[in-house]
Design a protein around this motif. Structure first.
Motif, mmCIF file in Angstrom:
data_model
loop_
_atom_site.group_PDB
_atom_site.id
_atom_site.type_symbol
_atom_site.label_atom_id
_atom_site.label_comp_id
_atom_site.label_asym_id
_atom_site.label_seq_id
_atom_site.Cartn_x
_atom_site.Cartn_y
_atom_site.Cartn_z
ATOM 1 N N ALA A 1 0.829 -1.206 0.000
ATOM 2 C CA ALA A 1 0.000 0.000 0.000
ATOM 3 C C ALA A 1 0.863 1.254 0.000
ATOM 4 O O ALA A 1 0.562 2.234 -0.692
ATOM 5 C CB ALA A 1 -0.929 -0.013 1.214
ATOM 6 N N MET A 2 1.952 1.214 0.759
ATOM 7 C CA MET A 2 2.827 2.391 0.846
ATOM 8 C C MET A 2 3.487 2.671 -0.498
ATOM 9 O O MET A 2 3.496 3.807 -0.984
ATOM 10 C CB MET A 2 3.882 2.169 1.933
ATOM 11 C CG MET A 2 4.764 3.378 2.207
ATOM 12 S SD MET A 2 6.239 3.474 1.150
ATOM 13 C CE MET A 2 7.148 2.036 1.711
ATOM 14 N N ILE A 3 4.020 1.627 -1.138
ATOM 15 C CA ILE A 3 4.683 1.818 -2.422
ATOM 16 C C ILE A 3 3.677 2.243 -3.486
ATOM 17 O O ILE A 3 3.992 3.058 -4.371
ATOM 18 C CB ILE A 3 5.442 0.543 -2.819
ATOM 19 C CG1 ILE A 3 6.661 0.359 -1.889
ATOM 20 C CG2 ILE A 3 5.902 0.606 -4.280
ATOM 21 C CD1 ILE A 3 7.436 -0.916 -2.111
ATOM 22 N N ALA A 4 2.459 1.740 -3.412
ATOM 23 C CA ALA A 4 1.424 2.147 -4.376
ATOM 24 C C ALA A 4 1.165 3.643 -4.305
ATOM 25 O O ALA A 4 0.968 4.315 -5.330
ATOM 26 C CB ALA A 4 0.132 1.370 -4.118
ATOM 27 N N THR A 5 1.189 4.206 -3.090
ATOM 28 C CA THR A 5 0.967 5.646 -2.960
ATOM 29 C C THR A 5 2.156 6.435 -3.500
ATOM 30 O O THR A 5 1.990 7.507 -4.091
ATOM 31 C CB THR A 5 0.706 6.051 -1.494
ATOM 32 O OG1 THR A 5 1.877 5.816 -0.712
ATOM 33 C CG2 THR A 5 -0.468 5.274 -0.923
ATOM 34 N N LEU A 6 3.388 5.917 -3.303
ATOM 35 C CA LEU A 6 4.564 6.566 -3.890
ATOM 36 C C LEU A 6 4.474 6.545 -5.406
ATOM 37 O O LEU A 6 4.788 7.542 -6.076
ATOM 38 C CB LEU A 6 5.843 5.857 -3.436
ATOM 39 C CG LEU A 6 6.252 5.988 -1.974
ATOM 40 C CD1 LEU A 6 7.500 5.156 -1.709
ATOM 41 C CD2 LEU A 6 6.487 7.437 -1.585
ATOM 42 N N GLU B 1 1.858 6.480 -7.233
ATOM 43 C CA GLU B 1 0.838 7.419 -7.694
ATOM 44 C C GLU B 1 1.342 8.859 -7.640
ATOM 45 O O GLU B 1 1.085 9.658 -8.535
ATOM 46 C CB GLU B 1 -0.423 7.269 -6.840
ATOM 47 C CG GLU B 1 -1.560 8.194 -7.242
ATOM 48 C CD GLU B 1 -2.807 8.008 -6.385
ATOM 49 O OE1 GLU B 1 -3.780 8.736 -6.616
ATOM 50 O OE2 GLU B 1 -2.786 7.142 -5.489
ATOM 51 N N THR B 2 2.086 9.174 -6.571
ATOM 52 C CA THR B 2 2.569 10.541 -6.398
ATOM 53 C C THR B 2 3.731 10.862 -7.331
ATOM 54 O O THR B 2 3.823 11.977 -7.866
ATOM 55 C CB THR B 2 3.009 10.757 -4.937
ATOM 56 O OG1 THR B 2 1.935 10.421 -4.067
ATOM 57 C CG2 THR B 2 3.419 12.208 -4.701
ATOM 58 N N PHE B 3 4.626 9.874 -7.529
ATOM 59 C CA PHE B 3 5.796 10.056 -8.397
ATOM 60 C C PHE B 3 5.813 8.938 -9.439
ATOM 61 O O PHE B 3 6.594 7.988 -9.340
ATOM 62 C CB PHE B 3 7.092 10.025 -7.577
ATOM 63 C CG PHE B 3 7.164 11.077 -6.503
ATOM 64 C CD1 PHE B 3 7.502 12.379 -6.813
ATOM 65 C CD2 PHE B 3 6.918 10.745 -5.169
ATOM 66 C CE1 PHE B 3 7.577 13.347 -5.826
ATOM 67 C CE2 PHE B 3 6.992 11.701 -4.184
ATOM 68 C CZ PHE B 3 7.313 13.012 -4.505
ATOM 69 N N PRO B 4 4.936 9.026 -10.451
ATOM 70 C CA PRO B 4 4.782 7.919 -11.402
ATOM 71 C C PRO B 4 5.993 7.692 -12.295
ATOM 72 O O PRO B 4 6.104 6.636 -12.930
ATOM 73 C CB PRO B 4 3.560 8.347 -12.230
ATOM 74 C CG PRO B 4 3.506 9.835 -12.099
ATOM 75 C CD PRO B 4 3.996 10.136 -10.732
#
Length: 304
Positions: free
Chosen positions: A203-208, A210-213
């Motif tokens: 979940a944490m890496i998924a948010t990264l 999304e923020t820095f694709p």
């Protein structure tokens, strides 16, 4: 082939890569490293030099007596010591190219020593990791003699450009970049391993992502873990020079000091053998799991 005689002080990862890349382009390629005089390390180092066609010099003085271009490629903490060792022996008119990751103040002290001996000092800021590029690694040159050295280095195949005639500009560029790059490495180590503990890494890496694709955070994480595990000690030394750079600018190096501590801690884990047996290119989870398993060990207690 150039008539240039090139000597490398430092026969570690960078020194070996540069001698391999320059050997067939120079009239003579030699190296000196403290390992050559260390009974515990000399056999492997000398065997490697012999197999690579590199002349293993018996001292820094012997290397300086032969070389037109002396390249210093040691760990950050030894930057000034190498200049001190070379200065009494370097030939007037020869060039001393300092590749080391050191603060502008350290480079200026080294330049004064080399200049007093009648040789020409040129600083280099190596702007990214050497292994993927070899001698084509991008570098910035600085100092009064940088412009005259530039065409020589380009003829040898180096990817160099002059940052400034003012000594310290190239190093300051490199050091400020290192706050970001080594800092990101330290953040990834801490963030990913803690996320692994709590089971929230996906979940944490998924948010990264999304923020820095533009960054593959899983792949980049694996690279960061592996590089710091292999070279944490050297990176920590560089970050202490970064801290000096920040101090020379009149600021307290809160971040640089913490980054150095984190890299030192990771190096301690590697020395303790916590990563032994991992595959050649393991995923970042392999390193994180070993760190989690080692909690409470002496290495963790000493470096935490």
């Amino acid at each position: 082939m150039s008539e240039l005689r090139i000597g490398l002080i430092g026969y570690g990862e960078v020194g070996r890569i540069f001698t391999a890349g320059l050997r067939d382009k120079a009239a003579w390629t030699g190296a000196w490293d403290l390992k050559f005089a260390d009974p515990a390390a000399r056999d492997d180092a000398l065997a490697h030099a012999a197999a690579a066609g590199v002349v293993a010099c018996e001292s820094a003085a012997a290397l300086c007596a032969q070389a037109d271009l002396v390249i210093s490629a040691v760990t950050a903490s030894n930057t000034l010591a190498v200049a001190e060792a070379a200065a009494p022996h370097i030939r007037p008119g020869s060039v001393f190219l300092d590749l080391n990751s050191a603060s502008p103040g350290t480079k200026q002290k080294a330049a004064a020593l080399i200049g007093a001996a009648g040789a020409h000092y040129v600083e280099a800021g190596v702007m990214t990791s050497v292994p993927p590029y070899g001698i084509r690694v991008p570098m910035l040159l600085g100092g009064a003699h940088a412009a005259r050295l530039l065409p020589v280095l380009r003829d040898l195949g180096l990817d160099a450009k002059v940052a400034s005639e003012q000594l310290g500009i190239a190093s300051a560029t490199k050091m400020c970049r290192s706050v970001m790059i080594k800092g990101l490495e330290a953040l990834v180590l801490e963030s990913y391993t803690t996320a692994r503990h709590y089971g929230v890494e996906d979940a944490m890496i998924a948010t990264l992502q999304e923020t820095f694709p533009g960054i593959d955070w899983t792949r980049q994480g694996a690279y960061f873990f592996s590089r710091v595990a292999q070279h944490g000690k050297r990176r920590a030394e560089e970050m202490r020079e970064v801290a000096n750079t920040v101090r020379e600018a009149g600021f307290e190096p809160f971040m640089a000091a913490a980054i150095a501590q984190k890299h030192d801690w990771m190096a301690a884990q590697a020395r303790a053998g916590h990563f032994a047996g991992l595959d050649q290119n393991p995923p970042w989870q392999g390193y994180a799991d070993r760190l989690l398993a080692a909690r409470g060990s002496a290495a963790n207690d000493d470096q935490a």
